[in-house]
Motif scaffolding. Structure first.
Motif, mmCIF file in Angstrom:
data_model
loop_
_atom_site.group_PDB
_atom_site.id
_atom_site.type_symbol
_atom_site.label_atom_id
_atom_site.label_comp_id
_atom_site.label_asym_id
_atom_site.label_seq_id
_atom_site.Cartn_x
_atom_site.Cartn_y
_atom_site.Cartn_z
ATOM 1 N N GLY A 1 0.824 -1.214 0.000
ATOM 2 C CA GLY A 1 0.000 0.000 0.000
ATOM 3 C C GLY A 1 0.849 1.252 0.000
ATOM 4 O O GLY A 1 0.565 2.237 -0.669
ATOM 5 N N ARG A 2 1.950 1.183 0.780
ATOM 6 C CA ARG A 2 2.854 2.346 0.830
ATOM 7 C C ARG A 2 3.474 2.617 -0.526
ATOM 8 O O ARG A 2 3.583 3.758 -0.969
ATOM 9 N N MET A 3 3.893 1.546 -1.182
ATOM 10 C CA MET A 3 4.514 1.703 -2.509
ATOM 11 C C MET A 3 3.512 2.268 -3.504
ATOM 12 O O MET A 3 3.839 3.119 -4.340
ATOM 13 N N GLN A 4 2.257 1.796 -3.397
ATOM 14 C CA GLN A 4 1.226 2.295 -4.312
ATOM 15 C C GLN A 4 0.993 3.772 -4.102
ATOM 16 O O GLN A 4 0.852 4.551 -5.048
ATOM 17 N N GLN A 5 1.032 4.196 -2.808
ATOM 18 C CA GLN A 5 0.844 5.625 -2.520
ATOM 19 C C GLN A 5 1.997 6.452 -3.077
ATOM 20 O O GLN A 5 1.816 7.545 -3.610
ATOM 21 N N GLU A 6 3.209 5.896 -2.920
ATOM 22 C CA GLU A 6 4.383 6.603 -3.438
ATOM 23 C C GLU A 6 4.282 6.748 -4.961
ATOM 24 O O GLU A 6 4.615 7.790 -5.539
ATOM 25 N N LYS A 7 3.841 5.667 -5.595
ATOM 26 C CA LYS A 7 3.725 5.705 -7.063
ATOM 27 C C LYS A 7 2.701 6.763 -7.477
ATOM 28 O O LYS A 7 2.906 7.525 -8.427
ATOM 29 N N GLU A 8 1.544 6.735 -6.765
ATOM 30 C CA GLU A 8 0.501 7.706 -7.126
ATOM 31 C C GLU A 8 0.987 9.129 -6.866
ATOM 32 O O GLU A 8 0.705 10.060 -7.630
ATOM 33 N N SER A 9 1.748 9.293 -5.752
ATOM 34 C CA SER A 9 2.275 10.630 -5.430
ATOM 35 C C SER A 9 3.221 11.108 -6.511
ATOM 36 O O SER A 9 3.173 12.253 -6.955
ATOM 37 N N VAL A 10 4.073 10.196 -6.964
ATOM 38 C CA VAL A 10 5.018 10.551 -8.039
ATOM 39 C C VAL A 10 4.263 10.881 -9.308
ATOM 40 O O VAL A 10 4.555 11.824 -10.037
ATOM 41 N N LYS B 1 15.373 10.665 -13.670
ATOM 42 C CA LYS B 1 15.277 10.978 -12.256
ATOM 43 C C LYS B 1 14.069 10.300 -11.625
ATOM 44 O O LYS B 1 14.147 9.724 -10.520
ATOM 45 N N GLN B 2 12.925 10.364 -12.355
ATOM 46 C CA GLN B 2 11.731 9.720 -11.827
ATOM 47 C C GLN B 2 11.908 8.199 -11.749
ATOM 48 O O GLN B 2 11.453 7.553 -10.792
ATOM 49 N N ILE B 3 12.558 7.664 -12.739
ATOM 50 C CA ILE B 3 12.779 6.198 -12.759
ATOM 51 C C ILE B 3 13.654 5.784 -11.585
ATOM 52 O O ILE B 3 13.395 4.784 -10.895
ATOM 53 N N LYS B 4 14.706 6.584 -11.339
ATOM 54 C CA LYS B 4 15.602 6.272 -10.225
ATOM 55 C C LYS B 4 14.850 6.363 -8.902
ATOM 56 O O LYS B 4 15.039 5.562 -7.991
ATOM 57 N N HIS B 5 13.974 7.397 -8.854
ATOM 58 C CA HIS B 5 13.199 7.553 -7.626
ATOM 59 C C HIS B 5 12.291 6.347 -7.388
ATOM 60 O O HIS B 5 12.206 5.824 -6.265
ATOM 61 N N ILE C 1 11.219 0.832 -4.955
ATOM 62 C CA ILE C 1 11.095 -0.621 -5.185
ATOM 63 C C ILE C 1 12.181 -1.379 -4.441
ATOM 64 O O ILE C 1 11.946 -2.421 -3.801
ATOM 65 N N GLU C 2 13.397 -0.872 -4.486
ATOM 66 C CA GLU C 2 14.522 -1.512 -3.817
ATOM 67 C C GLU C 2 14.322 -1.508 -2.300
ATOM 68 O O GLU C 2 14.602 -2.489 -1.604
ATOM 69 N N GLN C 3 13.838 -0.357 -1.813
ATOM 70 C CA GLN C 3 13.589 -0.255 -0.378
ATOM 71 C C GLN C 3 12.525 -1.265 0.057
ATOM 72 O O GLN C 3 12.662 -1.938 1.094
ATOM 73 N N GLU C 4 11.453 -1.343 -0.773
ATOM 74 C CA GLU C 4 10.410 -2.310 -0.446
ATOM 75 C C GLU C 4 10.949 -3.729 -0.496
ATOM 76 O O GLU C 4 10.624 -4.563 0.365
ATOM 77 N N ALA C 5 11.786 -4.003 -1.493
ATOM 78 C CA ALA C 5 12.364 -5.340 -1.607
ATOM 79 C C ALA C 5 13.230 -5.661 -0.393
ATOM 80 O O ALA C 5 13.195 -6.769 0.170
ATOM 81 N N ASN C 6 14.049 -4.624 0.013
ATOM 82 C CA ASN C 6 14.902 -4.846 1.187
ATOM 83 C C ASN C 6 14.066 -5.104 2.441
ATOM 84 O O ASN C 6 14.400 -5.946 3.278
ATOM 85 N N GLU C 7 12.987 -4.350 2.564
ATOM 86 C CA GLU C 7 12.115 -4.562 3.712
ATOM 87 C C GLU C 7 11.481 -5.951 3.669
ATOM 88 O O GLU C 7 11.318 -6.610 4.700
ATOM 89 N N LYS C 8 11.115 -6.373 2.453
ATOM 90 C CA LYS C 8 10.571 -7.732 2.301
ATOM 91 C C LYS C 8 11.608 -8.781 2.707
ATOM 92 O O LYS C 8 11.301 -9.772 3.385
ATOM 93 N N VAL C 9 12.840 -8.537 2.245
ATOM 94 C CA VAL C 9 13.920 -9.490 2.577
ATOM 95 C C VAL C 9 14.128 -9.546 4.084
ATOM 96 O O VAL C 9 14.272 -10.612 4.686
ATOM 97 N N ASP C 10 14.149 -8.343 4.729
ATOM 98 C CA ASP C 10 14.334 -8.303 6.182
ATOM 99 C C ASP C 10 13.189 -9.023 6.898
ATOM 100 O O ASP C 10 13.403 -9.733 7.892
ATOM 101 N N GLU C 11 11.966 -8.801 6.373
ATOM 102 C CA GLU C 11 10.816 -9.467 6.987
ATOM 103 C C GLU C 11 10.912 -10.977 6.853
ATOM 104 O O GLU C 11 10.665 -11.730 7.808
#
Length: 245
Positions: A4-13, A29-33, A38-48
């Motif tokens: 949900g957080r990622m979806q909000q970020e995408k919509e915000s962008v 720049k937008q792609i990198k953002h 995505i990477e952060q979410e993946a890392n959080e998934k990995v940590d979880e």
């Protein structure tokens, strides 16, 4: 939650994008953002996943450790019981061996006592006065036990004369007591063994019934009758015995 957080970020962008056309730099720049999110979410998934895997690993490890611990405890508990049982068996065997040794020592003492008494029997016949009285009593007892009109007496060869005197004294006593005549014959062919310390054997007329009144036989009878008393005198009363007769 992360989705949900990622979806909000995408919509915000998406909504922050200007209506005007984007340059290549803005697109990159937008792609990198977006890739950063995505990477952060993946890392959080990995940590979880790692955290959950670690938790499950610790739970399983604890379960296995506890299971093995219980098995080890049961194994050593079983070993302890086996050792304790083995000790009890050994102790029981040792106690039984000790009891057997004590019983054997007691039996040996009784046997030695009986042997000593048998050796002293020979001294009785060496006193003619007392021995003749003893022969009279043995003969008269034999007569009363048989209650036969004719009997045969067997004795040691050296006692024939003394036995004849005892017979002559006992016949009137027997006749007076039972009011029946008795004929007594002394066997002068077969004598008692020279190993016998003294006494007589009295037979009925056909020789099928015998009353053994040798000194050895009398000693054996007395020993059997007095054995409980002898054991008490020697070893004390048996604490496990509830009745005395």
């Amino acid at each position: 939650m992360l989705d949900g957080r990622m979806q909000q970020e995408k919509e915000s962008v998406f909504y922050q994008l200007p209506v005007m056309a984007l340059t290549d730099a803005d697109v990159q720049k937008q792609i990198k953002h977006m890739m950063g999110f995505i990477e952060q979410e993946a890392n959080e998934k990995v940590d979880e996943i790692d955290s959950k895997a670690e938790e499950e690993f610790n739970i399983e490890k604890g379960r296995l450790v506890q299971t093995q611990r219980v098995k080890i405890m049961e194994y050593y508990e079983k070993k302890d019981k086996q050792i304790e049982q083995h000790k009890k068996i050994q102790m029981s065997n040792l106690l039984n061996q000790a009891r057997l040794k004590v019983l054997k020592a007691r039996d040996d003492m009784i046997t030695d006592l009986q042997n000593d008494a048998r050796q002293r029997l020979a001294e009785i016949a060496k006193d003619p006065e007392n021995y003749s009285v003893l022969l009279q009593g043995m003969l008269l007892q034999g007569f009363f036990q048989l209650l036969e009109p004719k009997v045969t007496v067997r004795c040691r060869q050296q006692d024939v004369e003394m036995v004849q005197e005892a017979v002559n004294k006992n016949i009137p006593i027997y006749r007076e007591a039972v009011k029946i005549n008795i004929v007594v014959q002394i066997d002068t062919v077969r004598f008692l063994s020279s190993d016998i310390c003294g006494g007589v054997e009295v037979f009925n007329d056909n020789g099928k019934i015998k009353v053994s009144n040798t000194l050895e036989n009398r000693l054996e009878l007395i020993a059997q009758q007095m054995m409980p008393e002898i054991r008490v005198k020697l070893f004390g009363a048996n604490p496990n015995r509830k009745f005395l007769d």
